[in-house]
Write an enzyme that holds these catalytic residues in place. Structure first.
Site, short mmCIF file in Angstrom:
data_model
loop_
_atom_site.label_atom_id
_atom_site.label_comp_id
_atom_site.label_asym_id
_atom_site.label_seq_id
_atom_site.Cartn_x
_atom_site.Cartn_y
_atom_site.Cartn_z
N TYR A 137 35.04 -73.25 34.18
CA TYR A 137 34.16 -72.42 35.01
C TYR A 137 32.83 -73.12 35.28
O TYR A 137 31.85 -72.46 35.60
CB TYR A 137 33.92 -71.06 34.35
CG TYR A 137 35.09 -70.11 34.41
CD1 TYR A 137 35.59 -69.67 35.65
CD2 TYR A 137 35.68 -69.62 33.26
CE1 TYR A 137 36.65 -68.78 35.72
CE2 TYR A 137 36.75 -68.72 33.33
CZ TYR A 137 37.23 -68.31 34.57
OH TYR A 137 38.28 -67.42 34.64
N ASP A 170 38.45 -67.54 23.40
CA ASP A 170 39.19 -68.69 22.90
C ASP A 170 38.79 -69.89 23.77
O ASP A 170 39.00 -69.82 24.99
CB ASP A 170 40.70 -68.42 23.05
CG ASP A 170 41.48 -68.80 21.83
OD1 ASP A 170 40.91 -69.39 20.92
OD2 ASP A 170 42.69 -68.50 21.81
N HIS A 220 40.87 -78.52 33.59
CA HIS A 220 41.42 -77.54 34.52
C HIS A 220 40.31 -76.71 35.12
O HIS A 220 39.17 -76.70 34.65
CB HIS A 220 42.44 -76.65 33.82
CG HIS A 220 41.87 -75.97 32.61
ND1 HIS A 220 42.08 -76.43 31.33
CD2 HIS A 220 41.07 -74.89 32.49
CE1 HIS A 220 41.43 -75.65 30.48
NE2 HIS A 220 40.79 -74.71 31.16
N TYR A 242 36.31 -63.00 39.65
CA TYR A 242 35.24 -62.45 38.79
C TYR A 242 34.29 -63.54 38.33
O TYR A 242 33.20 -63.23 37.85
CB TYR A 242 35.86 -61.73 37.59
CG TYR A 242 36.06 -62.58 36.35
CD1 TYR A 242 37.13 -63.46 36.24
CD2 TYR A 242 35.18 -62.51 35.27
CE1 TYR A 242 37.33 -64.23 35.12
CE2 TYR A 242 35.37 -63.29 34.14
CZ TYR A 242 36.44 -64.14 34.05
OH TYR A 242 36.62 -64.91 32.93
N ARG A 243 34.65 -64.81 38.51
CA ARG A 243 33.88 -65.90 37.90
C ARG A 243 34.43 -67.20 38.46
O ARG A 243 35.63 -67.30 38.72
CB ARG A 243 34.12 -65.85 36.39
CG ARG A 243 33.34 -66.79 35.52
CD ARG A 243 33.74 -66.48 34.08
NE ARG A 243 33.11 -67.31 33.10
CZ ARG A 243 33.43 -67.33 31.80
NH1 ARG A 243 34.40 -66.55 31.36
NH2 ARG A 243 32.80 -68.11 30.95
#
Lengths: 539, 539
Positions: free
Chosen positions: A91, A150, A398, A484-485
């Site tokens: 992110y 996690d 990723h 959402y992000r």
């Protein structure tokens, strides 16, 4: 030495002097080796001109130091970008939206200020990692659980401010919802406390979240109005036991009542995080020939044939891991109730009960439990992407694509179809199959999450994946689904999808941003909110 | 005809013309009889010069009409004050902070836009009362419960925006926390949707509350940045059964472990709203002589003597009504678990189980159940203040004093002592006794609530009560307790107690207010937030 954009070297030198005075020589980082640590390790722009880089980093130790640093930044209009601790991988990591920003690294502010195991809350600084909070609780034998993401090296403050999520019970999993009260340094350097914390000597800062009057807390999450330096969190009382039970339903269309029933249990507070799966699923391209044949049928896989395929193999079509907390008596009643509901509504439902675990766990139990489901932070999630015999060339990282979809079986089928079609239209291998199930970290919605691989060497692959990502953002929006992000590289794209009334919400964010941060120094561009001097002129 | 403050009569006439054009002649109210309806029926300033009155009222029917009205108000700088439906009695009614404001009465916007009983949410307009939403659900046989305050004529939108609270389970009781997404008309007349609603055609507006980027929703609760015209709410799945059980603990100091145990059950999600009481309690001044004698002992009542008094009368010292929801099996397990916990921790705990109620209820059951505990709106609460043989001269209304205190037994004892001392110092009869228990509407904190009577004829009594009220606000603040909500007459006082860092939070609110509402037209003064032209110059 890099210089932040829009800053002349005289001002930069003066600012660096003040920064050093504020936090000490050794906590202002400008060397290439030091600032390289703040690159996004999973950057989708790795090594490209557009990669978001930092010019320097500053690590204050106290709210007063943060305030002094922010005052200096405001004086010299130096763009700053606060981070807590942990990595935010997939992110955006610790890299800013605006290249050349100065990272404010809060990892030294790692004090657990208070944990109360009668009222079940904690107040922590941003440098406190989930591991730290967990150890603090364990060392003192306190009767509360944390809810952690996690991996566990993240921080409750940082994770909740990114609308991050966890693995245990109801509202505790939504880390921002579980927060209660915060302290922040505004772009002027002024310190504000929200909720009951605005009352000097408040006794209920981490108990009652609203205080009096409007609440501003939401502005700081995925926002850029200040630097959060303390936060309270509601905690889950320590539980006596944990057990899960996996329900399997036989037919493809059983997914619809399956989700409805799980919603009923979850929204009543009888189960923790439900975890959906399909016994027929697997990585795209790894299906047995007969199944692969069915999937190639024009118009999508026929439900009857899939049901027959599943029935012949005695595998069922869908599963959901239901997770139960409480005393053994309470857990047994919840499991029995769930079984009654499923068997009465979905003929052929079967159950596989897991081991009843009583706390504290034995070492053997600890080794086999899904630790985050019982609030134990750990790093074993990284084994998923590790180089193994089965996965000889793992990706270098990723990128998460995380659209929110309705909490229904119908929406899962829709999302499978829409995204598979989108990948097909793009001529790209699909990350989605007719057996893909959503992530369930949110309490009240699904995330139809997928991970795009990132390469540190193959720029072309990253570029193609970025194009695909942007296309999927648009395709999702056309179906009423939004992310959402997302990583800074895509935050403008995602915010652009939230365009109701010609972008009224973004304009409101910009109005507030310009008022609270008139020099636009804090996290410029975060969530697509740019300060006035960096905004494109509007048509 | 009254004219709003700061508006000349030419502008007022022009504005009235535009208002009538926007909403229709018959929905703009200026006659004395009409606007008298918007007086606060329980005003602590009733009939005094300072009473907050309205100059006119406008009742739009749609968001577009609200937008048109707000544009006109902004053009002519006319102060407006939005209300939904219901009465807000004890917290200010429908009267504005700024006398002469124009009420925007949203009662006509009474559409239930959507109720989903698989995903458990509703989307409603502000004029929808709890009764309306309940009837909508019942008429369609939908499998969801609402959580409503007492009385039920209020609106989910208005109640949640006042941080109002209810009676059922966990987070559903906190009506603002249960909200998910909203639509608001900003002071410019622009319409904004928050959360997922900002995405056109959003499928999860009432499921996922954050959308993307910062959340502004909190600014609209107890705030004055706009007029909310739609809101989503998470709903409780319809429950199969309900049962309560009253635990009684024998000794005064058992209150401390009693609260701890109830917290453990409640924060784990095993009980709904706990309701505390004391079998020794009663109205101040109505204690039997022996007890009254004990209470007069210097230094407060001796716990041992109180325990002996309670034991001799076989009454116990404290009770808590525990409320259980779910299937009969689940309820039975929760009750058994609760009994095990109490009897192992507090020797002498006894239980009295209520009737197990299965839904739908029979008429007889309906007549005896505490309706709000099972999500049934009603008006019977008003019987409390009605004229009866026992209460021949009821007050004309009341004023709530609602300080938030920690969720511990120690805090209850502290609050009893501190407020009793404060009343004694003031030479006023105490509203608090050593047996007073807090309200428990909030999920995570207590409200040590008390009601001051209001008179429509005795101005001097109202004045003395206002002085006492203001003193209690200060006394509470000295102990770290703040009010969660108050009538306009006291909003400046309460906000003044939230003074951390020289009022930093209020200054932040003012900065945002000035940016979003530069003409200061919406609900000036609400929560002590005044627009620039009405603020006292700061020293």
């Amino acid at each position: 030495v890099a210089i932040p954009p829009g800053v002349n070297s005289r001002d930069w030198d003066a600012a660096l002097r003040q920064f050093r005075q504020a936090v000490g020589e050794s906590w202002v980082f400008t060397s290439d080796e030091d600032i390289a640590l703040y690159r996004d390790a999973y950057s989708p722009l790795w090594g490209e001109r557009e990669e978001r880089l930092v010019s320097a980093a500053i690590a204050p130790d106290t709210t007063e130091q943060v305030s002094a640093v922010v005052r200096t930044a405001n004086q010299f209009r130096i763009p700053i970008y606060p981070i807590s601790t942990g990595k935010n991988l997939g992110y955006g990591g610790s890299a800013p939206n605006l290249s050349g920003s100065v990272v404010i690294d809060l990892k030294r502010m790692n004090r657990v200020i208070e944990v109360d195991d009668k009222r079940h809350f904690a107040i922590v600084e941003p440098g406190v990692a989930y591991f730290d909070l967990y150890r603090h609780i364990q060392d003192r034998g306190l009767k509360v659980w944390i809810d952690c993401p996690d991996p566990g090296w993240g921080s409750p403050v940082g994770n909740s401010l990114d609308h991050g999520v966890g693995y245990t019970f109801g509202g505790y999993r939504d880390h921002f919802q579980a927060h209660c009260g915060l302290e922040a340094v505004l772009p002027t350097g002024e310190v504000v406390r929200t909720g009951m914390g605005a009352l000097p000597g408040a006794k209920t800062w981490a108990e009652y979240r609203y205080g009096f009057g409007p609440t501003v807390d939401g502005l700081f999450a995925q926002g850029n109005l200040g630097i959060v330096t303390k936060m309270g969190f509601h905690l889950f009382p320590a539980q006596e036991a944990y057990q899960n039970s996996v329900v399997t339903v036989p037919r493809r269309n059983d997914l619809i009542p399956l989700v409805d029933l799980v919603n009923e249990l979850e929204h009543t507070g009888l189960v923790g995080q439900p975890v959906y799966g399909s016994p027929l699923g697997g990585p795209p391209g790894a299906f047995p020939p007969e199944l692969a044949g069915l999937l190639k049928r024009p118009g999508g896989p026929p439900a009857d044939d899939l049901d027959r395929f599943a029935a012949e193999r005695k595998r069922g079509s869908w599963t959901c891991r239901l997770q139960f907390y409480g005393s053994p008596r309470v857990i047994a009643a919840h499991i029995e109730h769930a079984k009654e509901r499923f068997t009465s509504v979905i003929p052929g439902s079967t159950f596989q009960d897991g081991e009843l675990l009583r706390f504290p766990l034995t070492q053997a139990q600890l080794d086999r439990v899904h630790k985050v489901a019982v609030g134990i932070p750990n790093m074993s999630i990284f084994s998923i992407g590790a180089r193994t015999e089965l996965n000889p060339s793992p990706s270098d990282g990723h990128l998460w694509f995380s659209p929110i979809i309705p909490k229904t079986g119908e929406a899962i089928f829709d999302a499978q179809r829409v995204f598979m079609e989108a990948f097909a239209t793009l001529g790209r291998p699909s990350l989605v199959t007719p057996f893909s199930t959503p992530a369930t970290w949110m309490h009240r919605a699904f995330i139809f999450i997928m991970a795009f691989p990132i390469s540190r060497t193959n720029v072309q692959q990253n570029q193609r994946n970025r194009e695909t990502f942007r296309t999927l953002v648009r395709v999702a929006a056309e179906h009423g689904w939004g992310e959402y992000r997302t990583a800074p590289a895509f935050q403008d794209d995602v915010m652009a999808a939230y365009s109701f009334n010609n972008g009224a919400l973004l304009r409101l964010h910009e109005t507030i941003k310009d008022a609270v941060d008139p020099n636009g120094i804090v996290a410029a561009g975060r969530s697509g909110i740019w300060p006035r001097h960096l905004r494109e002129p509007r048509p």
